[in-house]
Design a protein around this motif. Sequence first.
Motif, PDB file in Angstrom:
ATOM      1  N   LEU A 411       0.839  -1.191   0.000  1.00 53.41           N
ATOM      2  CA  LEU A 411       0.000   0.000   0.000  1.00 53.41           C
ATOM      3  C   LEU A 411       0.877   1.245   0.000  1.00 53.41           C
ATOM      4  CD1 LEU A 411      -1.456  -2.044   2.557  1.00 53.41           C
ATOM      5  CD2 LEU A 411      -3.286  -0.789   1.450  1.00 53.41           C
ATOM      6  N   GLY A 412       0.822   2.011  -1.092  1.00 52.35           N
ATOM      7  CA  GLY A 412       1.570   3.257  -1.191  1.00 52.35           C
ATOM      8  C   GLY A 412       0.632   4.444  -1.174  1.00 52.35           C
ATOM      9  N   TRP A 413       0.907   5.417  -0.303  1.00 53.98           N
ATOM     10  CA  TRP A 413       0.064   6.611  -0.206  1.00 53.98           C
ATOM     11  C   TRP A 413       0.939   7.839  -0.453  1.00 53.98           C
ATOM     12  CZ3 TRP A 413      -3.350   3.006   0.383  1.00 53.98           C
ATOM     13  CH2 TRP A 413      -4.718   3.324   0.388  1.00 53.98           C
ATOM     14  N   GLY A 414       0.539   8.650  -1.448  1.00 52.25           N
ATOM     15  CA  GLY A 414       1.262   9.872  -1.759  1.00 52.25           C
ATOM     16  C   GLY A 414       0.420  11.089  -1.434  1.00 52.25           C
ATOM     17  N   CYS A 415       1.081  12.195  -1.109  1.00 54.57           N
ATOM     18  CA  CYS A 415       0.371  13.440  -0.821  1.00 54.57           C
ATOM     19  C   CYS A 415       1.064  14.588  -1.552  1.00 54.57           C
ATOM     20  CB  CYS A 415       0.317  13.711   0.686  1.00 54.57           C
ATOM     21  SG  CYS A 415       1.934  13.823   1.495  1.00 54.57           S
ATOM     22  N   LEU A 416       0.412  15.742  -1.567  1.00 55.14           N
ATOM     23  CA  LEU A 416       0.987  16.900  -2.233  1.00 55.14           C
ATOM     24  C   LEU A 416       2.128  17.494  -1.414  1.00 55.14           C
ATOM     25  CD1 LEU A 416      -2.242  18.813  -3.379  1.00 55.14           C
ATOM     26  CD2 LEU A 416      -0.865  17.192  -4.700  1.00 55.14           C
ATOM     27  N   LYS A 417       3.135  17.990  -2.120  1.00 54.53           N
ATOM     28  CA  LYS A 417       4.200  18.761  -1.484  1.00 54.53           C
ATOM     29  C   LYS A 417       4.149  20.188  -2.011  1.00 54.53           C
ATOM     30  CE  LYS A 417       9.072  19.585  -0.957  1.00 54.53           C
ATOM     31  NZ  LYS A 417       8.717  21.015  -0.791  1.00 54.53           N
ATOM     32  N   GLU A 418       4.211  21.151  -1.121  1.00 52.78           N
ATOM     33  CA  GLU A 418       4.161  22.540  -1.554  1.00 52.78           C
ATOM     34  C   GLU A 418       5.276  22.842  -2.551  1.00 52.78           C
ATOM     35  OE1 GLU A 418       2.133  25.118   1.993  1.00 52.78           O
ATOM     36  OE2 GLU A 418       4.274  24.714   2.192  1.00 52.78           O
ATOM     37  N   SER A 419       4.959  23.681  -3.525  1.00 55.22           N
ATOM     38  CA  SER A 419       5.917  24.083  -4.543  1.00 55.22           C
ATOM     39  C   SER A 419       6.700  25.295  -4.054  1.00 55.22           C
ATOM     40  CB  SER A 419       5.179  24.414  -5.840  1.00 55.22           C
ATOM     41  OG  SER A 419       6.082  24.709  -6.870  1.00 55.22           O
ATOM     42  N   ASN A 420       8.033  25.183  -4.039  1.00 54.75           N
ATOM     43  CA  ASN A 420       8.877  26.251  -3.518  1.00 54.75           C
ATOM     44  C   ASN A 420      10.055  26.521  -4.448  1.00 54.75           C
ATOM     45  OD1 ASN A 420       7.711  26.908  -0.814  1.00 54.75           O
ATOM     46  ND2 ASN A 420       8.101  24.733  -0.481  1.00 54.75           N
ATOM     47  N   PHE A 421      10.363  27.784  -4.644  1.00 53.27           N
ATOM     48  CA  PHE A 421      11.465  28.192  -5.511  1.00 53.27           C
ATOM     49  C   PHE A 421      12.788  27.585  -5.047  1.00 53.27           C
ATOM     50  CE2 PHE A 421      14.929  31.113  -6.607  1.00 53.27           C
ATOM     51  CZ  PHE A 421      14.754  31.240  -7.977  1.00 53.27           C
ATOM     52  N   ASP A 422      12.994  27.484  -3.737  1.00 55.44           N
ATOM     53  CA  ASP A 422      14.279  27.039  -3.202  1.00 55.44           C
ATOM     54  C   ASP A 422      14.507  25.537  -3.318  1.00 55.44           C
ATOM     55  OD1 ASP A 422      15.049  29.614  -2.564  1.00 55.44           O
ATOM     56  OD2 ASP A 422      14.215  29.520  -0.545  1.00 55.44           O
ATOM     57  N   ASP A 423      13.483  24.763  -3.640  1.00 54.80           N
ATOM     58  CA  ASP A 423      13.690  23.343  -3.962  1.00 54.80           C
ATOM     59  C   ASP A 423      14.217  23.316  -5.387  1.00 54.80           C
ATOM     60  OD1 ASP A 423      12.719  22.436  -1.499  1.00 54.80           O
ATOM     61  OD2 ASP A 423      10.652  22.472  -2.218  1.00 54.80           O
ATOM     62  N   GLN A 424      15.450  22.875  -5.565  1.00 56.97           N
ATOM     63  CA  GLN A 424      16.075  23.141  -6.862  1.00 56.97           C
ATOM     64  C   GLN A 424      17.208  22.178  -7.192  1.00 56.97           C
ATOM     65  OE1 GLN A 424      18.972  26.592  -6.766  1.00 56.97           O
ATOM     66  NE2 GLN A 424      17.973  26.944  -4.777  1.00 56.97           N
ATOM     67  N   ILE A 425      17.525  22.176  -8.491  1.00 53.93           N
ATOM     68  CA  ILE A 425      18.748  21.546  -8.992  1.00 53.93           C
ATOM     69  C   ILE A 425      19.815  22.631  -9.028  1.00 53.93           C
ATOM     70  CG2 ILE A 425      19.804  20.230 -10.860  1.00 53.93           C
ATOM     71  CD1 ILE A 425      16.944  19.673 -11.898  1.00 53.93           C
ATOM     72  N   VAL A 426      20.964  22.352  -8.440  1.00 55.32           N
ATOM     73  CA  VAL A 426      22.082  23.297  -8.456  1.00 55.32           C
ATOM     74  C   VAL A 426      23.126  22.772  -9.431  1.00 55.32           C
ATOM     75  CG1 VAL A 426      23.849  24.461  -7.087  1.00 55.32           C
ATOM     76  CG2 VAL A 426      21.631  23.916  -6.051  1.00 55.32           C
ATOM     77  N   PHE A 427      23.341  23.503 -10.509  1.00 57.30           N
ATOM     78  CA  PHE A 427      24.291  23.089 -11.535  1.00 57.30           C
ATOM     79  C   PHE A 427      25.669  23.697 -11.247  1.00 57.30           C
ATOM     80  CE2 PHE A 427      20.119  23.217 -13.673  1.00 57.30           C
ATOM     81  CZ  PHE A 427      20.024  21.887 -14.039  1.00 57.30           C
ATOM     82  N   GLU A 431      32.401  21.488 -12.113  1.00 56.56           N
ATOM     83  CA  GLU A 431      32.454  20.037 -12.024  1.00 56.56           C
ATOM     84  C   GLU A 431      31.549  19.380 -13.063  1.00 56.56           C
ATOM     85  OE1 GLU A 431      33.062  18.367  -7.801  1.00 56.56           O
ATOM     86  OE2 GLU A 431      31.737  20.089  -7.514  1.00 56.56           O
ATOM     87  N   LYS A 432      31.948  18.189 -13.518  1.00 57.71           N
ATOM     88  CA  LYS A 432      31.191  17.448 -14.513  1.00 57.71           C
ATOM     89  C   LYS A 432      30.663  16.143 -13.920  1.00 57.71           C
ATOM     90  CE  LYS A 432      32.267  20.430 -17.735  1.00 57.71           C
ATOM     91  NZ  LYS A 432      31.261  21.377 -18.262  1.00 57.71           N
ATOM     92  N   ASP A 433      29.556  15.638 -14.492  1.00 53.03           N
ATOM     93  CA  ASP A 433      29.017  14.353 -14.054  1.00 53.03           C
ATOM     94  C   ASP A 433      29.606  13.222 -14.889  1.00 53.03           C
ATOM     95  OD1 ASP A 433      27.699  14.400 -16.498  1.00 53.03           O
ATOM     96  OD2 ASP A 433      25.704  14.722 -15.654  1.00 53.03           O
ATOM     97  N   TYR A 434      29.052  12.042 -14.716  1.00 50.72           N
ATOM     98  CA  TYR A 434      29.531  10.847 -15.411  1.00 50.72           C
ATOM     99  C   TYR A 434      29.521  11.024 -16.924  1.00 50.72           C
ATOM    100  CZ  TYR A 434      29.212   6.071 -17.286  1.00 50.72           C
ATOM    101  OH  TYR A 434      29.409   4.925 -18.018  1.00 50.72           O
ATOM    102  N   PHE A 435      28.581  11.817 -17.450  1.00 44.25           N
ATOM    103  CA  PHE A 435      28.435  12.002 -18.885  1.00 44.25           C
ATOM    104  C   PHE A 435      29.171  13.241 -19.402  1.00 44.25           C
ATOM    105  CE2 PHE A 435      24.710   9.633 -17.455  1.00 44.25           C
ATOM    106  CZ  PHE A 435      24.755   8.542 -18.302  1.00 44.25           C
ATOM    107  N   GLY A 436      29.921  13.917 -18.521  1.00 42.99           N
ATOM    108  CA  GLY A 436      30.652  15.096 -18.948  1.00 42.99           C
ATOM    109  C   GLY A 436      29.811  16.342 -19.036  1.00 42.99           C
ATOM    110  N   MET A 437      28.637  16.338 -18.403  1.00 40.58           N
ATOM    111  CA  MET A 437      27.750  17.496 -18.366  1.00 40.58           C
ATOM    112  C   MET A 437      27.838  18.148 -16.980  1.00 40.58           C
ATOM    113  SD  MET A 437      26.459  17.684 -21.388  1.00 40.58           S
ATOM    114  CE  MET A 437      24.962  18.696 -21.266  1.00 40.58           C
ATOM    115  N   PRO A 438      27.324  19.383 -16.829  1.00 35.38           N
ATOM    116  CA  PRO A 438      27.416  20.060 -15.528  1.00 35.38           C
ATOM    117  C   PRO A 438      26.870  19.200 -14.392  1.00 35.38           C
ATOM    118  CG  PRO A 438      26.673  21.602 -17.203  1.00 35.38           C
ATOM    119  CD  PRO A 438      26.706  20.247 -17.855  1.00 35.38           C
ATOM    120  N   LYS A 439      27.662  19.033 -13.370  1.00 33.78           N
ATOM    121  CA  LYS A 439      27.264  18.208 -12.230  1.00 33.78           C
ATOM    122  C   LYS A 439      26.066  18.820 -11.521  1.00 33.78           C
ATOM    123  CE  LYS A 439      29.143  16.036  -8.047  1.00 33.78           C
ATOM    124  NZ  LYS A 439      30.346  15.859  -7.199  1.00 33.78           N
TER     125      LYS A 439
END
Length: 551
Positions: A411-427, A431-439
Amino acid sequence: MKTDILIIGSGPVGATYARILSEQKPHAKILMIDAGPKVSDKIGQHTKNIADPKAMETAQILSQGPKKTPYPMISVAERAMAVQRGELSADILARAGTHLVLDQIDDIKNNEMPSISMSTNIGGMGIHWTCACPTPGNDEKITIIPENEMSKALAKAREILNVTQSAFPSSPESEAILNILNQTLGTNHAENRQAQPMPLACKTDEAGNRYWTASDVILGNTLENPNFELRSETICRRLVIGKLVNLEIGKKTENTNNNYLITNDQFSITGAEIEHIHSGKKETVEAKIVIVAADPLRTPQLLWASGIRPKALGHYLNEHPFVFTFVELDKDLVKKHSKNRKSEIENRKSNDPTVGVFWVPFDAPNHPFHGQIMHMDLSPMKTTIEETENGILSDSNPKSQIVNRKSIVGLGWGCLKESNFDDQIVFSETEKDYFGMPKMNFKFQYTDNDLASIEAAKAYQKKVVNSFGKEIKDGGQTLMPPGTSLHYEGSTRMGAENDGESVCDTYSQVWNFDNLFVGGNGVIPIPTASNPTLTSVALAVRSCERIVQIL
């Protein structure tokens, strides 16, 4: 080389773009590229359609990027509990067919989405997904798109994905599960939002054999179009920007956090720098239309690497919290809630232990959660008390019988998470990742409201569990670590206007660019608790309407 349409990414969304545009513009040249390899004989087929277990495992391993060995087969609950104990490792956090974005243990420990993962293969994560396609509930609807237009796009998406609620046959166990779920849910819900079989992207034949939808099904006849080309193990390093009007890419100003100004100036992507990973061969592809549908992580990564850095890019990263637990289905409850007939699962032919998938729809305020229920038969398909003459078990062998059958309900139960600007991907700039793209690194925090929603989801799930019986020992209620759901949204979110709070418009066209489009779960602009693929495919359907007009 020159092409009319360049599609970066071959998952369900990229395949949708290719199919519709090929149908609408059959003479247009379409080039699709993917950084991953072809992992099975049939291009882009779901791994569950691979009959040979060894071939299926090989396909999963080939999808795992830097990880070239099988992941340990542990349950989602075991994985979560290991994380809670601090036993972090790349083996524990990933799952078969995916690989961690953060593949170093120090990076995992220092990030707020430790389980964030992706698949690298032709067909993307769509060859590994559960195929669940629930219809979004009231608070999950994208209100910046007219409802009649979104309903039409969702209907087309269901057609493309072959969505059905009849993938699994009815059985006493399934009747009991649904009856118990609906008794717990009650009657206070919107129309057609009662507990029901999960809508699944799947086709069944007359014998009941299932064929799960992935890019091969979505592409269909597109593969036969001589104007369509698919290249594997080919990565896009950078998009080439042309027609700059009073604007300097990379310039920052005092009154904005953007990497380019919000203006009415228009730009074009004149081409893309691509590279065949194994040979290192590089070339620039000129294209009239460019569609980036890599995934919610690598799509913004490519834009960022290309100097396309609107304020919202990579921000508003969202993923629904997910609470999981397991119960053993009480045989007395099956007798009580179902007709007295022989169970269909005793005659199952597949090695897949899943014999039913059920859905408790998101329906605020009565049920502001998404419930996904998996019925698993964990007994062996056939077993025997003593050896047969040749060691082979079959239906005709009277000594073959099923013993110690256990029906487990996850039994899996999911709920909403508030949307926030500070939740983010930091490029990273350096540094590079495994594929040579921005980490990539990740910032992700639950607010007080999020924590309250999680506790409410746990309480409702516990209410359901008590209706079934008792949780399995060591399989109790667990909040999965961030990144586990694989349902990442918001990183290239759409918006109604170019105000810096979105990356693209409601047709998925990137602001200020006349020929650049983005696709995938990252485009979804609002929090959702349900599986997002159906919505993402629908948004691609809508996006094609604009592209056809441009070509």
